[in-house]
Design an enzyme around this catalytic site. Structure first.
Site, short mmCIF file in Angstrom:
data_model
loop_
_atom_site.label_atom_id
_atom_site.label_comp_id
_atom_site.label_asym_id
_atom_site.label_seq_id
_atom_site.Cartn_x
_atom_site.Cartn_y
_atom_site.Cartn_z
N TRP A 161 0.80 -1.23 0.00
CA TRP A 161 0.00 0.00 0.00
C TRP A 161 0.83 1.27 0.00
O TRP A 161 0.31 2.35 -0.27
CB TRP A 161 -0.91 0.02 1.23
CG TRP A 161 -0.24 -0.36 2.52
CD1 TRP A 161 -0.31 -1.58 3.14
CD2 TRP A 161 0.62 0.44 3.34
NE1 TRP A 161 0.45 -1.59 4.29
CE2 TRP A 161 1.04 -0.35 4.44
CE3 TRP A 161 1.08 1.76 3.26
CZ2 TRP A 161 1.87 0.13 5.45
CZ3 TRP A 161 1.94 2.24 4.26
CH2 TRP A 161 2.31 1.43 5.33
N ASN A 162 2.11 1.21 0.31
CA ASN A 162 2.84 2.45 0.58
C ASN A 162 3.16 3.28 -0.66
O ASN A 162 3.25 4.51 -0.59
CB ASN A 162 4.12 2.17 1.37
CG ASN A 162 5.07 1.24 0.65
OD1 ASN A 162 4.67 0.27 0.01
ND2 ASN A 162 6.36 1.52 0.75
N LYS A 185 -2.22 -7.94 -8.05
CA LYS A 185 -3.01 -7.77 -6.84
C LYS A 185 -2.50 -6.56 -6.07
O LYS A 185 -1.47 -6.63 -5.39
CB LYS A 185 -2.92 -9.00 -5.94
CG LYS A 185 -3.91 -8.93 -4.74
CD LYS A 185 -3.52 -9.79 -3.57
CE LYS A 185 -2.55 -9.09 -2.66
NZ LYS A 185 -3.18 -7.93 -1.95
N PRO A 186 -3.21 -5.44 -6.16
CA PRO A 186 -2.84 -4.31 -5.31
C PRO A 186 -3.30 -4.57 -3.88
O PRO A 186 -4.17 -5.42 -3.65
CB PRO A 186 -3.61 -3.14 -5.94
CG PRO A 186 -4.81 -3.78 -6.57
CD PRO A 186 -4.37 -5.14 -7.01
N ASP A 187 -2.76 -3.83 -2.94
CA ASP A 187 -3.21 -3.96 -1.57
C ASP A 187 -4.67 -3.50 -1.46
O ASP A 187 -5.10 -2.57 -2.15
CB ASP A 187 -2.32 -3.12 -0.64
CG ASP A 187 -2.54 -3.47 0.81
OD1 ASP A 187 -1.79 -4.30 1.35
OD2 ASP A 187 -3.48 -2.90 1.43
N GLY A 236 7.22 -6.28 -0.53
CA GLY A 236 6.56 -6.36 0.76
C GLY A 236 7.53 -6.82 1.84
O GLY A 236 8.74 -6.64 1.74
N SER A 237 6.98 -7.44 2.84
CA SER A 237 7.79 -7.82 4.00
C SER A 237 8.65 -9.04 3.71
O SER A 237 8.33 -9.87 2.86
CB SER A 237 6.87 -8.13 5.20
OG SER A 237 6.18 -9.35 4.99
N GLU A 258 11.48 -7.32 -3.63
CA GLU A 258 12.10 -6.30 -2.79
C GLU A 258 11.43 -6.38 -1.43
O GLU A 258 10.20 -6.21 -1.32
CB GLU A 258 11.93 -4.90 -3.37
CG GLU A 258 12.65 -3.86 -2.52
CD GLU A 258 12.37 -2.43 -2.95
OE1 GLU A 258 11.58 -1.77 -2.25
OE2 GLU A 258 12.92 -2.02 -3.97
N LEU A 259 12.23 -6.61 -0.39
CA LEU A 259 11.69 -6.90 0.92
C LEU A 259 12.06 -5.81 1.92
O LEU A 259 12.25 -4.67 1.56
CB LEU A 259 12.17 -8.29 1.35
CG LEU A 259 11.87 -9.41 0.33
CD1 LEU A 259 12.49 -10.73 0.77
CD2 LEU A 259 10.37 -9.55 0.09
N CYS A 292 10.40 1.31 2.01
CA CYS A 292 11.40 0.29 2.32
C CYS A 292 12.81 0.86 2.41
O CYS A 292 13.65 0.30 3.12
CB CYS A 292 11.37 -0.81 1.26
SG CYS A 292 9.83 -1.74 1.21
N GLU A 390 12.46 -3.35 11.61
CA GLU A 390 11.95 -2.29 10.75
C GLU A 390 10.67 -1.69 11.35
O GLU A 390 9.70 -2.40 11.62
CB GLU A 390 11.65 -2.84 9.36
CG GLU A 390 11.21 -1.80 8.37
CD GLU A 390 10.99 -2.38 6.97
OE1 GLU A 390 11.23 -1.66 5.98
OE2 GLU A 390 10.56 -3.55 6.88
#
Length: 521
Positions: A161-162, A185-187, A236-237, A258-259, A292, A390
């Site tokens: 979502w960010n 799939k968007p948030d 995401g995470s 990318e985490l 991130c 984080e």
């Protein structure tokens, strides 16, 4: 449809147009989408199911077969037009981003320009990147060898979502240009920004079924996409990245991610401190710290520690926080209640452990339901979660170090390796950068310069990700490499009339001569 948005619910016709771009069944449960500024609903989307994902992939696969046969020149035209439409509709896009995320207008504008730059870059580079490449064959003259790049098929994309526009479409651009279809799939908190981007892509000439959007939960929709796709792009995470990585590994399908990050910034004693306060504020609190690559820990050499800390705290206190579409607001809201509680918990744990909060450190319900002040801490005790985990919010700690060697050691003492930064004289900065274990390192910049340099691949080391976005790798990862070798005149194992032993002697002689004359690869 493309009119400026009110600070309220989406206009009915606009809402309907965007819902029509979803692959979801319209008899599914509705999920309200909240505007973080004031906590009201701006519309709803439907809760997607595995059946919806199945249908999305059916449509996407049919469209991809035709798109793969479309000339690269015609694909380029779509994204050149999209570039222009993004800039033409930038105020509307910024409105959407702000309504869904609560971020300030300048942070939302960053997304718009990032998408335009990405579309321009890959449209300009795609013919060169996908062109057949001649290589030396096994034997000069008689073996002709060509490397080809062909599309994977249907790329799955799962985004947070960010950064709903940047992450919702910037990774899709190279995937589509490479000849793939995309199922995204968007948030659930930010679906409309992705959908307006798809609307502009279709307006630019992208075939309607080529980019499918399915809204829904990560567990159901995200899990189904991972089971269907020919390649997965995830942002995401780290925890979720591990789950998806296991799925893709089991399927033997490619995966890029990318985490998370716990990004350090080092200030050397020879740094130019004239604008250090402003630079640190940008590095730490852009997008309300919800990115991130945001800086969450700062190490300052002892000789300049007090000056740097004073300038940073004063600049942080001077920041304006607020709601709405005003360009002068420097920091907006957090995304939702869960994020506010997460940020608050990190700060309270540190405070209870004995850390000192120099500024910030409290929620601001007087501004909006999910606002939190930009926060600077010092003297955070060892073992406090804030030191290593984080936060993903506007919270940073500052620590004094006796040398750059100590700063580098502390910066690298993490499981993450996404972004790092050093403020120093150029030669010092380059020396420090070469020691830092991060996929991107900014010298006299927090993160913007590495991110905006789209011609260079960018991603994470260690637990911060696999694969890269941007640069040639950011497009070629969505392709398969095909090696086409054409044997001419004589077979590689020799002519039928020549005895094997004789041919072996000839081949050995040819290899030696090839080495001497440097005509063999």
């Amino acid at each position: 449809m493309l009119n400026r948005l009110p600070l309220g619910p989406l206009p009915a016709q606009m809402h309907k147009t965007l819902l029509d771009l979803c692959a979801n069944s319209d008899d599914a449960p509705k999920v309200e989408v909240e505007a973080p500024f004031l906590g009201f609903s701006i519309g709803y989307v439907f809760e997607g199911s595995e059946v919806d994902v199945d249908e999305a992939f059916r449509r996407a696969r049919a469209a991809q077969k035709e798109w793969a046969l479309t000339s690269i020149s015609d694909r380029k035209k779509v994204f050149r037009t999209f570039h222009d439409l993004v800039l033409k509709n930038r105020e509307l896009l910024i409105d959407f981003i702000q309504l869904e995320t609560g971020k300030n207008r300048a942070s939302a504008a960053d997304e718009v320009f990032d998408v335009a730059i990405t579309a321009r870059y890959y449209a300009n580079q795609v013919e060169k990147l996908l062109a057949d490449k001649k290589h030396p064959g096994a034997l000069p003259v008689v073996t002709k060898n060509v490397q080809q790049q062909i599309p994977k098929g249907v790329v799955g994309q799962i985004t947070p979502w960010n950064y709903p526009l940047t992450l919702g479409v910037s990774d899709a651009i190279p995937a589509l240009l490479a000849g793939n279809a995309v199922v995204a799939k968007p948030d659930l908190a930010t679906p409309f920004t992705c959908l307006i981007a798809v609307h502009l892509l279709v307006e630019a000439g992208l075939p309607r079924d080529l980019m499918q959007v399915v809204t829904g939960s990560g567990e159901v929709v995200g899990g189904a996409i991972a089971q269907h796709c020919d390649y997965l792009m995830f942002t995401g995470s780290t925890a979720t990245g591990r789950i998806l990585g296991r799925t893709m590994g089991e399927r033997l399908v490619g995966f890029s991610a990318e985490l998370g990050g716990k990004n350090p910034l080092i200030v050397a004693k020879d740094a130019d401190l004239s604008s250090i306060g402003r630079e640190l504020v940008q590095a730490c609190f852009s997008n309300s710290g919800q990115l991130c690559v945001s800086i969450e820990r700062i190490y300052v050499e002892a000789e300049v520690y007090e000056e740097v800390l004073d300038k940073f705290v004063r600049a942080t206190k001077d920041m304006s926080i607020g709601t709405g579409f005003d360009w002068d607001v420097e920091m907006g809201s957090l995304i939702h209640k869960t994020q506010l509680e997460r940020v608050s918990e990190f700060v309270e744990q540190a405070r209870d452990a004995g850390a000192t909060v120099l500024c910030g450190g409290r929620a601001r319900a007087d501004i909006g339901p999910y606002f939190y002040e930009p926060t600077v801490l010092v003297d955070v005790p060892a073992g406090t979660p804030l030191l290593t985990q984080e936060v993903f919010g506007p919270v940073v700690f500052v620590e004094k170090v006796s040398s750059l060697l100590e700063a580098v050691e502390k910066a690298n003492a993490t499981e993450y390796g996404l972004n790092a930064s050093v403020f120093a004289a150029p030669e010092t900065g380059r020396w420090v950068a070469n020691q830092l274990e991060a996929g991107g390192v900014g010298i006299n910049d927090g993160y913007a310069a590495t991110w905006a340099s789209v011609s260079t691949p960018l991603g994470g080391m260690k637990q911060s990700g696999v694969g890269r976005r941007h640069g040639a790798e950011g497009l070629l990862k969505y392709t398969e490499t095909r090696n086409v070798a054409e044997q001419r005149v004589i077979p590689l194992r020799g002519p039928a009339w020549l005895r094997r032993k004789a041919y072996s002697d000839v081949l050995a002689w040819a290899l030696k001569m090839g080495k001497t004359l440097k005509v063999l690869p």
